[in-house]
Design a protein around this motif. Structure first.
Motif, PDB file in Angstrom:
ATOM      1  N   MET A  57       0.686  -1.342  -0.008  1.00 40.04           N
ATOM      2  CA  MET A  57       0.279   0.071  -0.266  1.00 40.04           C
ATOM      3  C   MET A  57       0.941   1.362  -0.194  1.00 40.04           C
ATOM      4  SD  MET A  57      -3.456  -0.441   2.449  1.00 40.04           S
ATOM      5  CE  MET A  57      -2.605  -1.313   4.071  1.00 40.04           C
ATOM      6  N   GLU A  83      -7.071  -4.533  -4.304  1.00 34.45           N
ATOM      7  CA  GLU A  83      -5.370  -3.201  -4.670  1.00 34.45           C
ATOM      8  C   GLU A  83      -6.922  -1.892  -4.872  1.00 34.45           C
ATOM      9  OE1 GLU A  83      -2.955  -2.204  -3.505  1.00 34.45           O
ATOM     10  OE2 GLU A  83      -2.237  -5.141  -3.872  1.00 34.45           O
ATOM     11  N   HIS A  99      -8.445  -1.182  -1.318  1.00 33.21           N
ATOM     12  CA  HIS A  99      -7.766  -0.213  -0.745  1.00 33.21           C
ATOM     13  C   HIS A  99      -8.159   1.250  -1.643  1.00 33.21           C
ATOM     14  CE1 HIS A  99      -5.026  -3.008   1.495  1.00 33.21           C
ATOM     15  NE2 HIS A  99      -4.215  -3.427   0.242  1.00 33.21           N
ATOM     16  N   HIS A 137      -6.546  -3.736   5.278  1.00 29.27           N
ATOM     17  CA  HIS A 137      -6.190  -5.326   5.118  1.00 29.27           C
ATOM     18  C   HIS A 137      -6.801  -5.958   6.442  1.00 29.27           C
ATOM     19  CE1 HIS A 137      -1.729  -4.825   3.467  1.00 29.27           C
ATOM     20  NE2 HIS A 137      -2.790  -5.333   2.292  1.00 29.27           N
ATOM     21  N   TYR A 167      -4.323 -11.193   3.601  1.00 28.10           N
ATOM     22  CA  TYR A 167      -2.813 -11.089   3.372  1.00 28.10           C
ATOM     23  C   TYR A 167      -2.140 -13.307   4.086  1.00 28.10           C
ATOM     24  CZ  TYR A 167       0.199  -7.078   3.156  1.00 28.10           C
ATOM     25  OH  TYR A 167       0.971  -6.042   2.193  1.00 28.10           O
TER      26      TYR A 167
HETATM   27 ZN    ZN Z   1      -2.784  -4.523   0.309  1.00 28.79          ZN
END
Ligand code: ZN
Length: 422
Positions: free
Chosen positions: A51, A203, A206, A212, A222
């Protein structure tokens, strides 16, 4: 079975490729100040995502009812210049210098799988996902191609998005999924399209302000997950490889204690319309022979509302209607075979109906109930198809439907006798 994006510790990395800080300012192409980079892909030496942390840009955090968020899945490549994020002008905070991202390197089949997957992931929300450049209108853009190095990122970065310190929306953001890097990391496996899709979903989200999540089944994670990652209606802890509050460590900002990706996306981009419209070409019938001019009638319905119906002739858009009746007069068609497609849209879905017709000058026009037309028998034409009908007397009165029914009766029941007369 899917492989891990990355594991390890969270780092707030300094700006990568900070050459713009030292070099003479190259005109307007200077990246605005950024806060840093978050993610451990580079430090851990494993493939993963980053990020880019930027100051808030005043993104409206509340979805405006009636507006559909457009997400452009760009498979054609683009040249980005540094600047405040704007998909309409290819300005991006992510790049430090003018950077060319090549087109998606995979097959059309892979691309189709990726589009299907991204549409499925965002189906609960009010978004329109397209791989055709929307042009100079507000949209979010997901670049899909190339390698991280081509955007100035270290090798091993599979995706990157700007993300604000207050977890807010970045209007017209450009986010990156490095599909060639992902292919390098994972190979052209059957699961590659899903992997690329899930990276892109993270993405994109975000840029809507989602952090996350420490929840393996959600695309914001993740963590490993043995299944398809989809946005979960769960109040989850945020975090990469360990739980934390939502908002970026090191910035001093806590956005929230927990994050529910479905609730958050619903608030910011709205509820989707999961049910596609239905559409049917009611006339002419498939296989009909028609004159050079005739009317295409369609029936379109939706659980909420039809926004438009488009008519395509041989693949070219011929007409668009935004209100019923969805009837399209056509004129001047060349003799021979033609494809006619009616495409109906609701706020986010579309459906199609297709018929093939043969145009023959002088052929009777199609009509409801009189298709295929009754052959000419020398009698007065009562059903308007250009041919005489055997029905005479008082039967001409009545609406078109009645006449059509009569014509159909004539066709079905009396044709043998008519033939005998001839
Ligand atoms: Zn990310």
């Amino acid at each position: 079975m899917r492989t891990s994006w990355l594991a390890g510790t969270l780092l707030l990395l300094p700006a990568i490729a900070g050459a713009e800080d030292q070099a003479a300012a190259p005109g307007p192409e200077v990246r605005p100040p950024i806060v840093g980079w978050m993610g451990d892909a580079v430090a851990a030496g494993r493939p993963g995502t980053l990020m880019q942390v930027i100051p808030p840009v005043g993104g409206n955090a509340v979805h405006a009812v009636g507006t559909t968020t457009v997400i452009y899945m760009n498979k054609g490549g683009a040249t980005l210049t540094p600047g405040n994020n704007d998909s309409r002008t290819n300005r991006s905070t992510v790049v430090a210098q003018t950077s060319a991202i090549p087109a998606f390197e995979g097959t059309a089949g892979e691309w189709s799988q990726i589009m299907t997957c991204v549409r499925e992931i965002f189906a609960p929300f009010d978004v329109s996902i397209t791989d055709v450049d929307p042009g100079n209108v507000a949209h979010f853009e997901s670049l899909m191609g190339g390698r991280a190095q081509q955007a100035g990122m270290p090798q091993g970065v599979l995706g990157v998005s700007p993300f604000t310190t207050d977890c807010s929306v970045i209007p017209n953001a450009i986010v990156y999924t490095f599909t060639q890097s992902t292919r390098d990391a994972y190979g052209s496996s059957a699961a590659l399209a899903e992997e690329i899709c899930e990276i892109a979903a993270q993405e994109i989200a975000h840029s809507f302000g989602l952090d996350h999540e420490y929840l393996a089944s959600d695309p914001m994670t993740y963590l490993n997950f043995n299944g398809l990652k989809r946005f979960q209606n769960v109040d989850a802890q945020c975090g990469e490889n360990a739980p934390r509050t939502c908002g970026l460590p090191g910035t001093g900002v806590v956005c929230s204690q927990r994050q529910n990706s479905v609730t958050m996306l619903t608030a910011r981009i709205g509820v989707g319309d999961a049910i596609a419209p239905t559409v049917a070409i009611t006339s002419p019938q498939n296989g009909a022979t028609v004159p050079t001019g005739f009317t295409v009638t369609t029936a379109a319905t939706d659980n909420l509302a039809i926004t438009k119906v488009e008519l395509y002739v041989d693949g070219a858009l011929a007409s668009t209607l935004t209100a019923a009746p969805f009837s399209f007069p056509l004129t001047g068609l060349a003799s021979g075979g033609h494809s006619i497609v009616a495409r109906a849209y609701d706020s986010k879905n579309q459906s199609e109906s297709t018929v093939a017709v043969t145009v023959q000058a002088g052929a009777p026009p199609p009509g409801p109930g009189s298709n295929p037309p009754d052959p000419d028998d020398g009698n007065p034409d009562t059903d308007g198809d250009g041919n005489g009908d055997i029905i005479t007397g008082g039967c001409q009165a009545g609406g078109a439907g009645g006449l059509g029914s009569l014509a159909l009766l004539a066709l079905v029941g009396l044709r043998p006798r008519r033939r005998q007369v001839r």
